[in-house]
Motif scaffolding. Structure first.
Motif, PDB file in Angstrom:
ATOM      1  N   ALA A  66       1.326   3.628 -17.378  1.00  0.00           N
ATOM      2  CA  ALA A  66       1.108   2.443 -16.042  1.00  0.00           C
ATOM      3  C   ALA A  66       0.209   3.216 -14.637  1.00  0.00           C
TER       4      ALA A  66
ATOM      5  N   THR B 274       0.923   1.735  -8.188  1.00  0.00           N
ATOM      6  CA  THR B 274       0.636   1.664  -6.445  1.00  0.00           C
ATOM      7  C   THR B 274       1.262   1.847  -5.828  1.00  0.00           C
TER       8      THR B 274
ATOM      9  N   SER C 113      -3.424   5.231  -5.818  1.00  0.00           N
ATOM     10  CA  SER C 113      -3.862   4.034  -4.274  1.00  0.00           C
ATOM     11  C   SER C 113      -4.046   5.203  -3.418  1.00  0.00           C
TER      12      SER C 113
ATOM     13  N   GLU D  44       1.392  -2.257 -13.748  1.00  0.00           N
ATOM     14  CA  GLU D  44       2.300  -1.570 -12.286  1.00  0.00           C
ATOM     15  C   GLU D  44       3.609  -1.568 -12.048  1.00  0.00           C
TER      16      GLU D  44
ATOM     17  N   ARG E 289       5.456   0.209  -8.640  1.00  0.00           N
ATOM     18  CA  ARG E 289       5.516   0.252  -7.469  1.00  0.00           C
ATOM     19  C   ARG E 289       6.901   1.392  -6.920  1.00  0.00           C
TER      20      ARG E 289
END
Length: 199
Positions: free
Chosen positions: A10, A13, A28, A149, A151
């Protein structure tokens, strides 16, 4: 919620990127990256020999950041690293506990670059488990954001999203992660694989 190991590889982000900001992120990062929204840009104030050199301080503003003496009551964050040149994605990484990144546009004698910033007072989103900062490090928590993804979010659950995984170690290869690993998170650096367990 996908099954264990479903997000192999993964790509992290940053939570700040989700707020619509660009910044120095591994992986990112155009103006700045800081909690609270908005897109203020750095403005040279004439203080110091080099704009936002290491050790110098900036104020926070709604439309701009300015360089101010670190003893000023307006001082809010200190430069912990400063790099000239293009986007930080291909350049040197900010220190692990950087709180946010200022992207500096070329202007007059100020070269294009970026400054890695640390708040003078808490909160420190770049600290392990803090839920932000331009890098994901051991001790940080993440949640599934869809499409393979994840976070970052605060490990204490106060970041707006419930933490689903916690990065417990950083290794060179996935095979070095412990058997309890439920998710691999891309960290970058010399040990680019984050081994995460269920939070």
């Amino acid at each position: 919620m996908r099954g264990t190991h479903a997000w192999l590889g993964a790509l992290l982000t940053a939570a700040l990127a989700a707020a619509g900001l660009c910044g120095c992120q591994s992986p990112s990062g155009a103006v700045q990256e800081r909690p609270g929204g908005g897109t203020p840009s750095p403005v040279a104030s004439g203080f110091g020999a080099e704009f936002l050199a290491v050790g110098e301080c900036s104020s926070f503003g709604t439309t701009s950041f300015t360089e101010v003496p670190c003893t000023s009551e307006r001082a809010a964050a200190r430069v912990v690293a400063r790099f000239d040149g293009g986007p930080p994605d291909g350049g040197p990484a900010c220190p692990a506990t950087t709180d946010f990144v200022l992207h500096i546009s070329a202007s007059g004698t100020v070269p294009r670059g970026y400054a890695c910033m640390r708040n003078l007072e808490p909160p420190h989103p770049g600290d392990p488990g803090g839920g932000g900062g331009p890098r994901t490090i051991v001790g940080d928590c993440v949640y599934g954001a869809g499409k393979g993804e994840v976070r970052e979010t605060a490990c204490d659950g106060k970041g707006g999203h419930r933490p689903e995984y916690k990065v417990t170690s950083a290794v060179s290869r996935r095979s070095q992660c412990p058997p309890s690993t439920a998710l691999y998170v891309q960290l970058g650096g010399e040990k680019p694989v984050g081994c995460a367990r269920k939070a």
